[in-house]
Each structure stands twice: as C-alpha cells, then as structure tokens.
Design a protein around this motif. Structure first.
Motif, PDB file in Angstrom:
ATOM      1  N   VAL A 117       0.775  -1.117   0.071  1.00 53.51           N
ATOM      2  CA  VAL A 117      -0.101  -0.120  -0.185  1.00 53.51           C
ATOM      3  C   VAL A 117       0.676   1.343  -0.045  1.00 53.51           C
ATOM      4  N   ASN A 118       1.768   1.407   0.825  1.00 46.59           N
ATOM      5  CA  ASN A 118       2.919   2.551   0.902  1.00 46.59           C
ATOM      6  C   ASN A 118       3.711   2.772  -0.488  1.00 46.59           C
ATOM      7  N   ASN A 119       3.539   1.606  -1.323  1.00 42.28           N
ATOM      8  CA  ASN A 119       4.295   1.679  -2.431  1.00 42.28           C
ATOM      9  C   ASN A 119       3.434   1.805  -3.878  1.00 42.28           C
ATOM     10  N   LEU A 120       2.284   2.100  -3.610  1.00 40.63           N
ATOM     11  CA  LEU A 120       1.419   2.434  -4.766  1.00 40.63           C
ATOM     12  C   LEU A 120       2.083   3.283  -5.357  1.00 40.63           C
ATOM     13  N   SER A 121       1.872   3.218  -6.862  1.00 40.33           N
ATOM     14  CA  SER A 121       2.330   4.325  -7.958  1.00 40.33           C
ATOM     15  C   SER A 121       1.367   5.103  -8.332  1.00 40.33           C
ATOM     16  N   ALA A 122       1.731   6.124  -9.062  1.00 38.22           N
ATOM     17  CA  ALA A 122       0.861   7.287  -9.505  1.00 38.22           C
ATOM     18  C   ALA A 122      -0.198   6.234 -10.692  1.00 38.22           C
ATOM     19  N   GLN A 123       0.625   5.403 -11.429  1.00 37.20           N
ATOM     20  CA  GLN A 123      -0.341   4.521 -12.163  1.00 37.20           C
ATOM     21  C   GLN A 123      -1.499   3.751 -11.544  1.00 37.20           C
ATOM     22  N   ASP A 124      -1.033   3.143 -10.533  1.00 39.61           N
ATOM     23  CA  ASP A 124      -2.172   2.451  -9.645  1.00 39.61           C
ATOM     24  C   ASP A 124      -3.188   3.186  -9.143  1.00 39.61           C
ATOM     25  N   VAL A 125      -2.739   4.519  -8.587  1.00 42.83           N
ATOM     26  CA  VAL A 125      -3.873   5.355  -7.989  1.00 42.83           C
ATOM     27  C   VAL A 125      -4.922   5.778  -9.394  1.00 42.83           C
ATOM     28  N   ALA A 126      -4.235   6.093 -10.411  1.00 48.02           N
ATOM     29  CA  ALA A 126      -5.167   6.411 -11.560  1.00 48.02           C
ATOM     30  C   ALA A 126      -5.944   5.205 -11.830  1.00 48.02           C
ATOM     31  N   ARG A 127      -5.471   3.962 -11.971  1.00 44.69           N
ATOM     32  CA  ARG A 127      -6.331   2.964 -12.130  1.00 44.69           C
ATOM     33  C   ARG A 127      -7.535   2.549 -11.112  1.00 44.69           C
ATOM     34  N   ILE A 128      -7.147   2.986 -10.131  1.00 48.91           N
ATOM     35  CA  ILE A 128      -8.342   2.616  -8.742  1.00 48.91           C
ATOM     36  C   ILE A 128      -9.175   3.552  -9.134  1.00 48.91           C
ATOM     37  N   ILE A 129      -9.147   5.029  -9.322  1.00 51.66           N
ATOM     38  CA  ILE A 129      -9.771   5.886  -9.331  1.00 51.66           C
ATOM     39  C   ILE A 129     -10.828   5.764 -10.428  1.00 51.66           C
ATOM     40  N   LYS A 130     -10.218   5.252 -11.657  1.00 50.58           N
ATOM     41  CA  LYS A 130     -10.917   5.272 -12.800  1.00 50.58           C
ATOM     42  C   LYS A 130     -11.854   3.503 -12.833  1.00 50.58           C
ATOM     43  N   GLY A 131     -11.383   2.809 -11.823  1.00 47.10           N
ATOM     44  CA  GLY A 131     -11.947   1.586 -11.849  1.00 47.10           C
ATOM     45  C   GLY A 131     -13.283   1.367 -11.213  1.00 47.10           C
ATOM     46  N   GLU A 132     -13.687  -0.004 -11.188  1.00 42.92           N
ATOM     47  CA  GLU A 132     -15.064  -0.324 -10.756  1.00 42.92           C
ATOM     48  C   GLU A 132     -14.778  -0.451  -9.133  1.00 42.92           C
ATOM     49  N   LYS A 133     -15.749  -0.769  -8.359  1.00 39.14           N
ATOM     50  CA  LYS A 133     -15.714  -0.985  -6.979  1.00 39.14           C
ATOM     51  C   LYS A 133     -14.894  -2.363  -6.709  1.00 39.14           C
ATOM     52  N   GLY A 134     -14.044  -1.892  -5.849  1.00 42.11           N
ATOM     53  CA  GLY A 134     -13.112  -3.203  -5.282  1.00 42.11           C
ATOM     54  C   GLY A 134     -11.824  -2.948  -6.245  1.00 42.11           C
ATOM     55  N   THR A 135     -11.573  -2.346  -6.935  1.00 42.58           N
ATOM     56  CA  THR A 135     -10.190  -1.921  -7.849  1.00 42.58           C
ATOM     57  C   THR A 135      -8.933  -1.974  -6.821  1.00 42.58           C
ATOM     58  N   ALA A 136      -9.285  -1.042  -6.002  1.00 42.60           N
ATOM     59  CA  ALA A 136      -8.154  -0.928  -4.978  1.00 42.60           C
ATOM     60  C   ALA A 136      -7.491  -2.095  -4.449  1.00 42.60           C
ATOM     61  N   THR A 137      -8.582  -3.256  -4.096  1.00 41.70           N
ATOM     62  CA  THR A 137      -7.874  -4.245  -3.422  1.00 41.70           C
ATOM     63  C   THR A 137      -7.615  -5.195  -4.610  1.00 41.70           C
ATOM     64  N   LEU A 138      -8.230  -5.189  -5.631  1.00 42.40           N
ATOM     65  CA  LEU A 138      -7.699  -5.910  -6.874  1.00 42.40           C
ATOM     66  C   LEU A 138      -6.150  -5.731  -7.070  1.00 42.40           C
ATOM     67  N   VAL A 139      -5.806  -4.255  -7.384  1.00 42.38           N
ATOM     68  CA  VAL A 139      -4.563  -4.075  -7.367  1.00 42.38           C
ATOM     69  C   VAL A 139      -3.756  -4.480  -6.301  1.00 42.38           C
ATOM     70  N   LEU A 140      -4.095  -4.541  -5.131  1.00 41.59           N
ATOM     71  CA  LEU A 140      -3.044  -4.945  -4.023  1.00 41.59           C
ATOM     72  C   LEU A 140      -3.336  -6.440  -4.030  1.00 41.59           C
ATOM     73  N   LYS A 141      -4.094  -7.042  -4.347  1.00 41.06           N
ATOM     74  CA  LYS A 141      -4.000  -8.855  -4.680  1.00 41.06           C
ATOM     75  C   LYS A 141      -2.980  -8.904  -5.764  1.00 41.06           C
ATOM     76  N   GLU A 142      -3.079  -8.276  -6.653  1.00 39.91           N
ATOM     77  CA  GLU A 142      -2.078  -8.712  -8.009  1.00 39.91           C
ATOM     78  C   GLU A 142      -0.762  -8.197  -7.565  1.00 39.91           C
ATOM     79  N   LYS A 143      -0.562  -7.367  -6.658  1.00 40.68           N
ATOM     80  CA  LYS A 143       0.834  -7.178  -6.036  1.00 40.68           C
ATOM     81  C   LYS A 143       1.651  -8.053  -5.062  1.00 40.68           C
ATOM     82  N   THR A 144       0.601  -8.727  -4.196  1.00 38.54           N
ATOM     83  CA  THR A 144       0.970  -9.348  -3.209  1.00 38.54           C
ATOM     84  C   THR A 144       0.368 -10.779  -2.753  1.00 38.54           C
ATOM     85  N   HIS A 145      -0.275 -11.362  -3.716  1.00 42.71           N
ATOM     86  CA  HIS A 145      -1.040 -12.897  -3.646  1.00 42.71           C
ATOM     87  C   HIS A 145       0.073 -13.869  -3.528  1.00 42.71           C
ATOM     88  N   ALA A 146       0.864 -13.667  -4.513  1.00 43.25           N
ATOM     89  CA  ALA A 146       1.967 -15.057  -4.553  1.00 43.25           C
ATOM     90  C   ALA A 146       2.997 -14.820  -3.394  1.00 43.25           C
TER      91      ALA A 146
END
Length: 225
Positions: free
Chosen positions: A114-143
């Motif tokens: 979370v503390n290392n989210l990029s500007a691109q991540d923020v742009a994607r989250i704001i433009k995305g549907e509900k739950g996009t922030a969690t999706l981005v976090l999941k993509e970065k950390t799941h494995a």
C-alpha cells in the motif's frame, strides 16, 4: 471521457475532512489527495482483517473467510461431514489457530505494498469499478503472501496432527483421487497447508474488499459511479 468532481467532501471515521475542487479523474490521480484517500481505505481494511485473523472466534464466524475456502478443501470437508463431522470442526479450529500466527507475517507485506502504490496504480483505482483498489493490492501481493505464510501454516497443522487424522478418516473411501486430482490416495501435508494458506490469503482480501466498498461510497458517488 474525463469525469469531474465538483466540491466533493470526503469524510472519514477519523474525523478528518478532505475537500477537492473541480478537477478531472486523471489529474486527481497525480495529486497526493488521491493516494491519501486510497491508502486510508486499504490500510483500514488491512487492520480490520488483521483484527479478525488475530481473534480465533472472529475468524471462525467470518463469512468472508468462509467464502474464501478453496473448492478442493470444501469438497474434502463435505466428504468428512458424512464420515466424521467432528473432524471438520477440528480442522477449522486448527486453521483458525494457524491464522493467528500468520497476521504478523502478512500484515507488513500488505502495508508495504500500500505504501508503495504508484501514480499509475492510483489512476487505475480511481477510474476502476468498486473493489479495484483491493484488486491492485491482490495482484501485487497474492503470490508473495502464499509463499510467506505457507510454511507457518504447515508447521501449525502438523503440530496438531490434522493431516494424519484426516487420512485415517478417509482411508478406504477411494474419494481422495477425485477430490484432489490424479491418483492420490492420501492428503499430503503440503497440499493441505497450501489450500489452507489460499483460504487465509483470499479471506483477507475479501475483508479488505468489503471494507473498501463500504468506505469508498463518498468517492464513488463523487465520481458518478
């Protein structure tokens, strides 16, 4: 097409009020405000998840954790319910015990992402549907989370001897091959711990997503979503 926010006031449980003037989603994503809002929501969800995982009873009562149960483990439990119902409850208790020991492993990984989210991540989250922030976090950390907690989960499950107990209960049932695939005749420790680890990781994301959706209504409303 750019969407515009007009005098949107974002009010959070901490009592802090953040106000933005007319600006596009694209420009908002490059401002500190976008990152502050998203971090606040995600970290709040992570804290909620950590509190649930740190309390065995809360973990067992969480439907969001139960929804994360992998199909293979759910199938095993369905079979066990017919043979030894009490064993399913023991298995769930032991996974809940293991969950307590994973909090201090998973929480720092999530917070760091979370503390290392990029500007691109923020742009994607704001433009995305509900739950996009969690999706981005999941993509970065799941494995990374699975790899980090699986050894501890396996250690805890082996300590309680649950794998041996399950194998004893299912011996002669000839059902394990169809449940786990291939020609396996027993549940192996690594397999069970991996399934349990998947439940723990995905359950955490379910909690974070639920918190995100619940607490981002003011943002989504301002964006016209």
């Amino acid at each position: 097409m750019k969407k515009y926010i007009i005098a949107a006031a974002l009010v959070f449980g901490t009592g802090i009020v953040i106000t933005t003037s007319v600006q596009s989603c694209t420009s908002l994503a490059t401002l500190d405000i976008g990152l502050v809002v998203i971090k606040r929501i995600l970290l709040g969800g992570i804290n909620k998840g950590a509190n649930i995982y740190g309390n065995k009873e809360a973990f067992l009562q969480s439907n969001l954790v139960d929804k994360a149960l992998p199909k293979e483990l759910r199938d095993i439990n369905t079979t066990l319910e017919k043979i030894a119902p009490s064993l399913v409850q023991k298995e769930k208790q032991y996974i809940a015990e293991a969950a307590v020991f994973t909090v201090n492993i998973s929480k720092p990984i999530l917070e760091n992402a979370v503390n290392n989210l990029s500007a691109q991540d923020v742009a994607r989250i704001i433009k995305g549907e509900k739950g996009t922030a969690t999706l981005v976090l999941k993509e970065k950390t799941h494995a990374q989370l699975i790899q980090a907690i699986a050894p501890r989960v396996e250690q805890e499950l082996n300590k309680y001897g649950i794998v041996k107990t399950i194998n004893t209960a299912l011996s002669g049932s000839n059902l394990l091959g169809s449940l786990l695939g291939g020609n396996k005749t027993s549940v192996n420790s690594g397999g069970l711990s991996t399934l349990a680890s998947e439940q723990l990781v995905n359950g955490m994301f379910n909690i974070v997503e639920d918190y995100e959706i619940e607490n981002s209504k003011s943002i989504l409303g301002a964006l016209g979503k």
